[in-house]
Design a protein around this motif. Structure first.
Motif, PDB file in Angstrom:
ATOM      1  N   HIS A  69      12.931-118.910 -70.035  1.00  0.00           N
ATOM      2  CA  HIS A  69      12.078-118.834 -68.915  1.00  0.00           C
ATOM      3  C   HIS A  69      11.484-117.443 -68.845  1.00  0.00           C
ATOM      4  O   HIS A  69      11.952-116.527 -69.698  1.00  0.00           O
ATOM      5  CB  HIS A  69      13.027-118.957 -67.550  1.00  0.00           C
ATOM      6  CG  HIS A  69      13.529-120.187 -67.630  1.00  0.00           C
ATOM      7  ND1 HIS A  69      12.882-121.425 -66.654  1.00  0.00           N
ATOM      8  CD2 HIS A  69      14.516-121.002 -68.142  1.00  0.00           C
ATOM      9  CE1 HIS A  69      13.646-122.377 -66.977  1.00  0.00           C
ATOM     10  NE2 HIS A  69      14.626-122.252 -67.643  1.00  0.00           N
ATOM     11  N   VAL A  76       4.267-118.056 -67.079  1.00  0.00           N
ATOM     12  CA  VAL A  76       4.912-119.107 -66.885  1.00  0.00           C
ATOM     13  C   VAL A  76       5.217-119.989 -68.340  1.00  0.00           C
ATOM     14  O   VAL A  76       4.313-120.124 -69.004  1.00  0.00           O
ATOM     15  CB  VAL A  76       4.407-120.429 -65.875  1.00  0.00           C
ATOM     16  CG1 VAL A  76       5.105-121.289 -66.058  1.00  0.00           C
ATOM     17  CG2 VAL A  76       4.226-119.924 -64.431  1.00  0.00           C
ATOM     18  N   TYR A  77       6.374-120.239 -68.533  1.00  0.00           N
ATOM     19  CA  TYR A  77       6.765-120.764 -69.974  1.00  0.00           C
ATOM     20  C   TYR A  77       6.817-122.171 -69.890  1.00  0.00           C
ATOM     21  O   TYR A  77       7.296-122.694 -68.603  1.00  0.00           O
ATOM     22  CB  TYR A  77       7.847-120.226 -70.533  1.00  0.00           C
ATOM     23  CG  TYR A  77       7.822-118.726 -70.958  1.00  0.00           C
ATOM     24  CD1 TYR A  77       6.647-118.132 -71.129  1.00  0.00           C
ATOM     25  CD2 TYR A  77       9.039-117.849 -71.172  1.00  0.00           C
ATOM     26  CE1 TYR A  77       6.583-116.711 -71.607  1.00  0.00           C
ATOM     27  CE2 TYR A  77       8.824-116.776 -71.475  1.00  0.00           C
ATOM     28  CZ  TYR A  77       8.013-115.948 -71.687  1.00  0.00           C
ATOM     29  OH  TYR A  77       7.740-114.850 -72.106  1.00  0.00           O
ATOM     30  N   PRO A  78       7.072-122.885 -70.807  1.00  0.00           N
ATOM     31  CA  PRO A  78       7.207-124.433 -70.776  1.00  0.00           C
ATOM     32  C   PRO A  78       8.400-124.759 -69.779  1.00  0.00           C
ATOM     33  O   PRO A  78       8.546-125.827 -69.099  1.00  0.00           O
ATOM     34  CB  PRO A  78       7.217-124.894 -72.150  1.00  0.00           C
ATOM     35  CG  PRO A  78       6.397-123.950 -72.800  1.00  0.00           C
ATOM     36  CD  PRO A  78       6.686-122.753 -72.526  1.00  0.00           C
ATOM     37  N   ASP A  80       9.704-123.191 -67.648  1.00  0.00           N
ATOM     38  CA  ASP A  80       9.375-122.915 -66.068  1.00  0.00           C
ATOM     39  C   ASP A  80       8.339-124.086 -65.478  1.00  0.00           C
ATOM     40  O   ASP A  80       8.753-124.407 -64.379  1.00  0.00           O
ATOM     41  CB  ASP A  80       8.469-121.582 -65.927  1.00  0.00           C
ATOM     42  CG  ASP A  80       9.239-120.290 -66.479  1.00  0.00           C
ATOM     43  OD1 ASP A  80      10.407-120.072 -65.607  1.00  0.00           O
ATOM     44  OD2 ASP A  80       8.662-119.602 -67.193  1.00  0.00           O
ATOM     45  N   GLU A  81       7.685-124.506 -66.382  1.00  0.00           N
ATOM     46  CA  GLU A  81       6.735-125.656 -66.000  1.00  0.00           C
ATOM     47  C   GLU A  81       7.766-126.868 -65.760  1.00  0.00           C
ATOM     48  O   GLU A  81       7.564-127.661 -64.587  1.00  0.00           O
ATOM     49  CB  GLU A  81       5.738-125.997 -67.249  1.00  0.00           C
ATOM     50  CG  GLU A  81       4.701-125.044 -67.057  1.00  0.00           C
ATOM     51  CD  GLU A  81       3.760-125.325 -68.521  1.00  0.00           C
ATOM     52  OE1 GLU A  81       4.010-126.228 -68.874  1.00  0.00           O
ATOM     53  OE2 GLU A  81       2.747-124.407 -68.429  1.00  0.00           O
ATOM     54  N   ARG A  82       8.862-127.110 -66.358  1.00  0.00           N
ATOM     55  CA  ARG A  82       9.646-128.153 -66.145  1.00  0.00           C
ATOM     56  C   ARG A  82      10.463-127.962 -64.633  1.00  0.00           C
ATOM     57  O   ARG A  82      10.472-128.927 -64.017  1.00  0.00           O
ATOM     58  CB  ARG A  82      10.710-128.225 -67.065  1.00  0.00           C
ATOM     59  CG  ARG A  82      10.366-129.173 -68.435  1.00  0.00           C
ATOM     60  CD  ARG A  82      11.507-129.698 -69.192  1.00  0.00           C
ATOM     61  NE  ARG A  82      12.166-128.414 -69.845  1.00  0.00           N
ATOM     62  CZ  ARG A  82      11.470-127.685 -70.933  1.00  0.00           C
ATOM     63  NH1 ARG A  82      10.558-127.894 -71.490  1.00  0.00           N
ATOM     64  NH2 ARG A  82      12.521-126.615 -71.333  1.00  0.00           N
ATOM     65  N   LEU A  84       9.214-126.106 -62.245  1.00  0.00           N
ATOM     66  CA  LEU A  84       8.015-126.120 -61.303  1.00  0.00           C
ATOM     67  C   LEU A  84       7.927-127.758 -60.949  1.00  0.00           C
ATOM     68  O   LEU A  84       7.903-128.055 -59.866  1.00  0.00           O
ATOM     69  CB  LEU A  84       6.950-125.659 -61.719  1.00  0.00           C
ATOM     70  CG  LEU A  84       6.880-124.064 -61.731  1.00  0.00           C
ATOM     71  CD1 LEU A  84       5.567-123.641 -62.398  1.00  0.00           C
ATOM     72  CD2 LEU A  84       6.735-123.634 -60.364  1.00  0.00           C
ATOM     73  N   LEU A  85       7.998-128.507 -61.823  1.00  0.00           N
ATOM     74  CA  LEU A  85       7.596-130.156 -61.657  1.00  0.00           C
ATOM     75  C   LEU A  85       8.924-130.494 -61.092  1.00  0.00           C
ATOM     76  O   LEU A  85       8.625-131.159 -59.967  1.00  0.00           O
ATOM     77  CB  LEU A  85       7.470-130.817 -62.927  1.00  0.00           C
ATOM     78  CG  LEU A  85       7.092-132.091 -62.779  1.00  0.00           C
ATOM     79  CD1 LEU A  85       5.930-132.450 -62.033  1.00  0.00           C
ATOM     80  CD2 LEU A  85       6.905-132.803 -64.143  1.00  0.00           C
ATOM     81  N   GLY A 112       7.656-127.081 -55.863  1.00  0.00           N
ATOM     82  CA  GLY A 112       6.436-126.970 -56.945  1.00  0.00           C
ATOM     83  C   GLY A 112       5.922-125.464 -56.909  1.00  0.00           C
ATOM     84  O   GLY A 112       4.993-125.471 -57.865  1.00  0.00           O
ATOM     85  N   ARG A 113       6.546-124.701 -56.477  1.00  0.00           N
ATOM     86  CA  ARG A 113       5.998-123.202 -56.793  1.00  0.00           C
ATOM     87  C   ARG A 113       7.390-122.398 -57.126  1.00  0.00           C
ATOM     88  O   ARG A 113       8.712-122.541 -56.721  1.00  0.00           O
ATOM     89  CB  ARG A 113       5.582-122.613 -55.208  1.00  0.00           C
ATOM     90  CG  ARG A 113       4.196-123.412 -54.906  1.00  0.00           C
ATOM     91  CD  ARG A 113       3.791-122.823 -53.564  1.00  0.00           C
ATOM     92  NE  ARG A 113       4.365-121.355 -53.327  1.00  0.00           N
ATOM     93  CZ  ARG A 113       4.885-120.964 -52.364  1.00  0.00           C
ATOM     94  NH1 ARG A 113       5.316-122.015 -51.169  1.00  0.00           N
ATOM     95  NH2 ARG A 113       5.303-119.872 -52.078  1.00  0.00           N
ATOM     96  N   ARG A 114       7.205-121.309 -57.754  1.00  0.00           N
ATOM     97  CA  ARG A 114       8.282-120.293 -58.109  1.00  0.00           C
ATOM     98  C   ARG A 114       8.353-119.464 -56.652  1.00  0.00           C
ATOM     99  O   ARG A 114       7.152-118.679 -56.620  1.00  0.00           O
ATOM    100  CB  ARG A 114       7.628-119.311 -59.079  1.00  0.00           C
ATOM    101  CG  ARG A 114       8.938-118.745 -59.545  1.00  0.00           C
ATOM    102  CD  ARG A 114       8.846-118.025 -60.844  1.00  0.00           C
ATOM    103  NE  ARG A 114       7.474-117.549 -61.342  1.00  0.00           N
ATOM    104  CZ  ARG A 114       7.180-117.116 -62.465  1.00  0.00           C
ATOM    105  NH1 ARG A 114       7.842-117.309 -63.432  1.00  0.00           N
ATOM    106  NH2 ARG A 114       5.859-116.738 -62.678  1.00  0.00           N
TER     107      ARG A 114
END
Length: 175
Positions: A69, A76-78, A80-82, A84-85, A112-114
């Motif tokens: 992360h 944003v790394y992949p 982090d994207e997981r 977020l979703l 859906g946000r950090r």
């Protein structure tokens, strides 16, 4: 005491199924039928992934997992994207404490946000974004432990002192 551990905490019990939690995080590990105490998984030498479901919270501990992360501003790394979703359904928190190198990180995902993001490397503040309620403690480690307790509603001290093997152990899938 210098702590060295990390993981992801999720505000969801996944129906008591730790495999479902791993699947939702996109982590491919093999269940071992082994269970260990919480105090075992926060030891810096513990290498597998461990998952405990306590009440309505899932605790995923893995000393390498948090390093997938980002702890830098606007990055944003992949992994982090997981989160977020997933955070559209499940509020989550990824973190690491490394008192040996005086490095710490925390990212809180919701809707859906950090919404909270903090990191310190070798004692230097790297990022502090979002609502970071200051908790008056003697150290960054103690403050992070307080944030984890506030997020989960679980006493870190009680988890450490619990003699019951509440964590399920998972290992690499291999070939």
């Amino acid at each position: 005491m210098a702590w060295k551990f990390g993981g992801i905490y999720l505000k969801n019990d996944f129906g008591g199924d730790p495999v479902l939690a791993l699947n939702r995080l996109g982590i491919d590990k093999r269940f071992t039928d082994e269970r260990v105490r919480f105090s075992t998984v926060i030891d810096s030498t513990f290498e597998p992934t461990a998952i405990g479901i306590v009440g309505s919270v899932t605790l995923v501990h893995d000393n390498r997992l948090p390093y997938n992360h980002s702890y830098e501003a606007d990055t944003v790394y992949p992994a982090d994207e997981r989160l977020l979703l997933l955070s559209h359904e499940v509020e989550s928190l990824v973190f690491y404490l490394d008192g040996i190198t005086d490095s710490y990180g925390l990212a809180h995902f919701q809707g859906g946000r950090r919404v909270r993001h903090f990191s310190m490397q070798r004692g230097d503040l790297i990022v502090q974004e979002g609502e970071m309620t200051t908790i008056h403690t003697s150290s960054v480690e103690a403050q992070l432990l307080d944030w984890l307790q506030a997020f989960t509603g679980l006493s870190f001290t009680q988890l450490v002192l619990d003699d019951h093997p509440i964590m399920y152990v998972f290992t690499e899938t291999g070939f």
